[in-house]
Write an enzyme that holds these catalytic residues in place. Structure first.
Site, short mmCIF file in Angstrom:
data_model
loop_
_atom_site.label_atom_id
_atom_site.label_comp_id
_atom_site.label_asym_id
_atom_site.label_seq_id
_atom_site.Cartn_x
_atom_site.Cartn_y
_atom_site.Cartn_z
CB CYS A 114 -2.89 7.34 4.81
SG CYS A 114 -2.43 8.98 5.48
CG HIS A 251 -7.02 7.51 4.75
ND1 HIS A 251 -6.93 7.69 5.90
CD2 HIS A 251 -6.46 8.29 3.97
CE1 HIS A 251 -6.34 8.66 6.05
NE2 HIS A 251 -5.77 9.07 4.97
CG ASN A 281 -5.31 12.13 7.38
OD1 ASN A 281 -5.25 10.64 7.76
ND2 ASN A 281 -4.96 12.32 6.36
#
Ligand code: UT7
Length: 324
Positions: A114, A251, A281
């Site tokens: 990520c 993020h 996500n």
């Protein structure tokens, strides 16, 4: 005068198919209420069976090049941040280069899960400052739907597919925070935590891609602390305050993490670009997707000070302060 790597164009691509929380509630024991309350996610995009990570990456990069008014043949560096490459090798970036670029220029993938996009900003910026590249395409692209255990309700409701891209070009700056471009990047990792968020497969272990496993609560706790630290580090390095930041482009893992970070920083929540509700996500793709969303709807304007931060498996985490 110093060299600055300036974001000259942004682009994004989201697969057509949308999977809602209600759709998921038909597959596993969950509910729209639980997912929205615990994560803020309402829906996510899922790649079609024939869509690969490189297809998403190429679409996003094509849009970013058009926005920058540049041709793929101008590009002398292709980087794809991804944890879900088309194949174990060659790099997905090589596919993008073959489709859009000129033969011979370097291309490689970055694996920081990520945090991959923030890592990519640092790598591209350093290449440019070292005089080894003048125009870079940096893409975050993921097809996480392929590494989800669709029977595990604790993870399968949290992720989605997509890609975002930026074109970075060299420009001259004065060396002040008024310059356009990447002002600083700050990268970290702590591999002691690798079993808190990982994929349970790989070429040298199971010889399969594996599925995501996560200790959600522990990851959450580390995320809020590490992200706030990474933000403070970027502000201190540039001698600016949180009030100077026009947009936080974080993020997108969980709306509660975004709210918690904004609260910890004393940042007006209206200055946070939020896409987790619509995209879930998307790992390395989430920051460039959020950036593209803010640029497309006119919120993020040239000259704005944008702070990016991310945290992911490894753990890895980091931040980048950029003037658009
Ligand atoms: O991108 C990299 C970084 N990733 C992250 O930052 C993710 C960080 N973690 C999180 O976002 C949150 O921890 C989650 C959204 C994953 C989970 O939220 P939570 O408030 O920490 O919930 P929990 O894991 O403590 O689970 C609470 C309960 C459990 O039941 P019991 O043990 O209390 O009876 C779970 O079994 O919720 C249950 N549960 C679910 N219930 C309905 C777990 N998943 C689901 C689900 N639907 N999908």
């Amino acid at each position: 005068m110093i060299i600055r790597s300036v974001i000259q164009g942004v682009g994004s691509y989201l697969p057509e198919k949308i999977l809602t929380n209600a759709d998921l509630a038909k597959k596993v024991d969950t509910s729209d209420e639980w997912i929205v309350e615990r994560s803020g996610i309402r829906e996510r995009h899922i790649a079609a069976d024939n869509e690969k990570t490189s297809d998403l990456a190429i679409a996003a990069a094509t849009q970013a090049l058009a926005a920058a008014g540049r041709d793929g043949k101008d590009v002398d560096l292709f980087i794809v941040a991804t944890a879900t490459p088309d194949q174990t090798f060659p790099a997905t970036a090589a596919r993008v280069q073959a489709a859009l670029g000129r033969p011979g220029v370097p291309s490689f993938d970055i694996q920081a899960v990520c945090s991959g996009f923030v890592y990519g900003v640092a790598v591209a910026d350093n290449f440019m400052k070292a005089g080894q590249a003048k125009c870079a395409v940096l893409i975050g692209a993921e097809v996480f739907s392929r590494i989800l255990d669709w029977t595990d309700r604790a993870t399968c409701v949290l992720f989605g597919d997509g890609a975002g891209a930026v074109v970075l070009g060299v420009e001259e700056g004065k060396g002040t925070t008024g310059d356009r471009g990447v002002l600083s990047t700050h990268l970290h990792s702590d591999g002691r935590h690798h079993d808190m968020l990982y994929c349970d497969g790989g070429p040298s272990t199971t010889q399969t891609a594996g599925y995501i496993r996560m200790k959600g609560k522990e990851v959450f706790r580390h995320a809020v602390v590490n992200l706030a630290d990474a933000v403070h580090e970027a502000l201190a390095a540039n001698n600016v305050s949180i009030d100077d930041v026009d947009w936080l482009v974080p993020h997108q893992a969980n709306k509660r993490i975004l709210d918690g970070t904004a609260h910890k920083l004393g940042l007006d929540p209206a200055k946070v670009i939020v896409t987790v509700d619509r995209h879930a996500n998307t790992s390395a793709a989430s920051i460039p997707l959020a950036l593209a969303s803010g640029v497309a709807d006119g919120r993020i304007k040239p000259g704005n000070l944008v702070l990016m931060e991310a945290m992911g498996g490894g753990f890895t985490w980091g931040s980048a302060l950029v003037r658009m």
